[in-house]
Write a protein that holds these residues in place. Structure first.
Motif, PDB file in Angstrom:
ATOM      1  N   LYS A   1       0.821  -1.227   0.000  1.00 55.70           N
ATOM      2  CA  LYS A   1       0.000   0.000   0.000  1.00 55.70           C
ATOM      3  C   LYS A   1       0.852   1.273   0.000  1.00 55.70           C
ATOM      4  CE  LYS A   1      -3.708  -2.334   0.103  1.00 55.70           C
ATOM      5  NZ  LYS A   1      -4.174  -2.701  -1.205  1.00 55.70           N
ATOM      6  N   THR A   2       2.097   1.169   0.439  1.00 55.70           N
ATOM      7  CA  THR A   2       2.995   2.313   0.493  1.00 55.70           C
ATOM      8  C   THR A   2       3.234   2.867  -0.902  1.00 55.70           C
ATOM      9  OG1 THR A   2       4.125   1.341   2.398  1.00 55.70           O
ATOM     10  CG2 THR A   2       5.315   3.056   1.212  1.00 55.70           C
TER      11      THR A   2
ATOM     12  N   ASP B   1       8.739   5.086  -2.896  1.00 53.94           N
ATOM     13  CA  ASP B   1       9.559   6.103  -2.257  1.00 53.94           C
ATOM     14  C   ASP B   1      10.994   5.612  -2.130  1.00 53.94           C
ATOM     15  OD1 ASP B   1      10.479   8.275  -0.709  1.00 53.94           O
ATOM     16  OD2 ASP B   1       9.942   7.250   1.137  1.00 53.94           O
TER      17      ASP B   1
ATOM     18  N   GLN C   1      11.899  -0.263   7.037  1.00 52.88           N
ATOM     19  CA  GLN C   1      11.434   0.848   7.862  1.00 52.88           C
ATOM     20  C   GLN C   1      11.666   2.192   7.178  1.00 52.88           C
ATOM     21  OE1 GLN C   1      13.493   0.130  11.524  1.00 52.88           O
ATOM     22  NE2 GLN C   1      12.122  -1.542  12.106  1.00 52.88           N
TER      23      GLN C   1
ATOM     24  N   PHE D   1       8.928   1.958   3.714  1.00 52.62           N
ATOM     25  CA  PHE D   1       7.554   1.490   3.752  1.00 52.62           C
ATOM     26  C   PHE D   1       6.812   2.040   4.963  1.00 52.62           C
ATOM     27  CE2 PHE D   1       9.814  -1.578   1.226  1.00 52.62           C
ATOM     28  CZ  PHE D   1       8.940  -1.852   0.183  1.00 52.62           C
ATOM     29  N   GLN D   2       5.511   2.203   4.807  1.00 49.97           N
ATOM     30  CA  GLN D   2       4.672   2.597   5.930  1.00 49.97           C
ATOM     31  C   GLN D   2       4.712   1.482   6.977  1.00 49.97           C
ATOM     32  OE1 GLN D   2       0.765   3.170   4.283  1.00 49.97           O
ATOM     33  NE2 GLN D   2       1.401   4.933   3.070  1.00 49.97           N
ATOM     34  N   PRO D   3       4.517   1.828   8.250  1.00 49.93           N
ATOM     35  CA  PRO D   3       4.594   0.818   9.313  1.00 49.93           C
ATOM     36  C   PRO D   3       3.712  -0.416   9.076  1.00 49.93           C
ATOM     37  CG  PRO D   3       4.527   2.996  10.269  1.00 49.93           C
ATOM     38  CD  PRO D   3       4.310   3.165   8.791  1.00 49.93           C
ATOM     39  N   LYS D   4       2.504  -0.206   8.570  1.00 42.36           N
ATOM     40  CA  LYS D   4       1.607  -1.344   8.344  1.00 42.36           C
ATOM     41  C   LYS D   4       2.182  -2.303   7.300  1.00 42.36           C
ATOM     42  CE  LYS D   4      -3.200  -2.516   7.586  1.00 42.36           C
ATOM     43  NZ  LYS D   4      -4.563  -2.016   7.407  1.00 42.36           N
ATOM     44  N   ASP D   5       2.701  -1.777   6.184  1.00 36.43           N
ATOM     45  CA  ASP D   5       3.324  -2.629   5.170  1.00 36.43           C
ATOM     46  C   ASP D   5       4.581  -3.287   5.706  1.00 36.43           C
ATOM     47  OD1 ASP D   5       1.570  -2.524   3.033  1.00 36.43           O
ATOM     48  OD2 ASP D   5       2.509  -0.770   2.133  1.00 36.43           O
ATOM     49  N   CYS D   6       5.368  -2.523   6.450  1.00 39.37           N
ATOM     50  CA  CYS D   6       6.601  -3.055   7.036  1.00 39.37           C
ATOM     51  C   CYS D   6       6.286  -4.276   7.902  1.00 39.37           C
ATOM     52  CB  CYS D   6       7.275  -1.955   7.835  1.00 39.37           C
ATOM     53  SG  CYS D   6       8.935  -2.343   8.372  1.00 39.37           S
TER      54      CYS D   6
END
Length: 116
Positions: free
Chosen positions: A38-39, A42, A67, A70-75
Motif C-alpha cells: 500500500k505504500t 519512495d 522501515q 515502507f509505511q509501518p503497516k506494510d513493514c
C-alpha cells in the motif's frame, strides 16, 4: 473470459528468492484484499524486486531498509512473511484459499466479490 479474470485476480506470489516479484506492482503480500504493498513508491526504483529487501546471507528481511521505505503497516506485513533458509524460485499460488489451494468454491466466491 470471466474465468480468466477471476483466476488472474486470485493468483499471488509466494516468495522464494524474490527475483521474479516486483515490489510495487505484483501481488505478494499474503494479507490484505489485493495482496499488494500500500505504500507509495519512495526511494526504491519502480522496477525494484523483492530480492532487494532480503539479506542473502542471513535469509532475513532487511528491516532497516523496510522501515526507511515502507509505511509501518506494510513493514509489519512484510516482516511477518516467512523466508526459507534455502531459497527456491518464486511460485504463484491461489490467494483466497490459504490452506487447501484452489477450489471452484473459492473462485466462485471471489467472482461474486468482484461483481460488487
Amino acid at each position: 473470459m470471466a474465468a480468466q479474470c477471476v483466476v488472474r485476480e486470485g493468483i499471488r506470489w509466494r516468495i522464494g528468492d524474490g527475483k521474479q516479484i516486483g515490489i510495487w506492482w505484483d501481488k505478494w503480500i499474503p494479507e490484505g484484499p489485493d495482496y499488494k504493498v500500500k505504500t507509495q513508491m519512495d526511494g526504491l526504483n519502480w522496477d525494484a524486486r523483492v530480492e532487494s529487501l532480503i539479506d542473502e546471507e542471513t535469509r532475513t528481511w532487511k528491516s532497516s531498509l523496510l522501515q526507511r521505505h515502507f509505511q509501518p503497516k506494510d513493514c509489519k506485513r512484510i516482516i511477518h512473511i516467512p523466508l526459507s533458509r534455502h531459497p527456491f524460485e518464486d511460485t504463484r499460488v491461489w490467494g483466497p484459499e490459504k490452506q487447501r489451494g484452489y477450489s471452484v468454491k473459492s473462485a466462485y466466491y471471489l467472482w461474486g466479490e468482484m461483481r460488487l
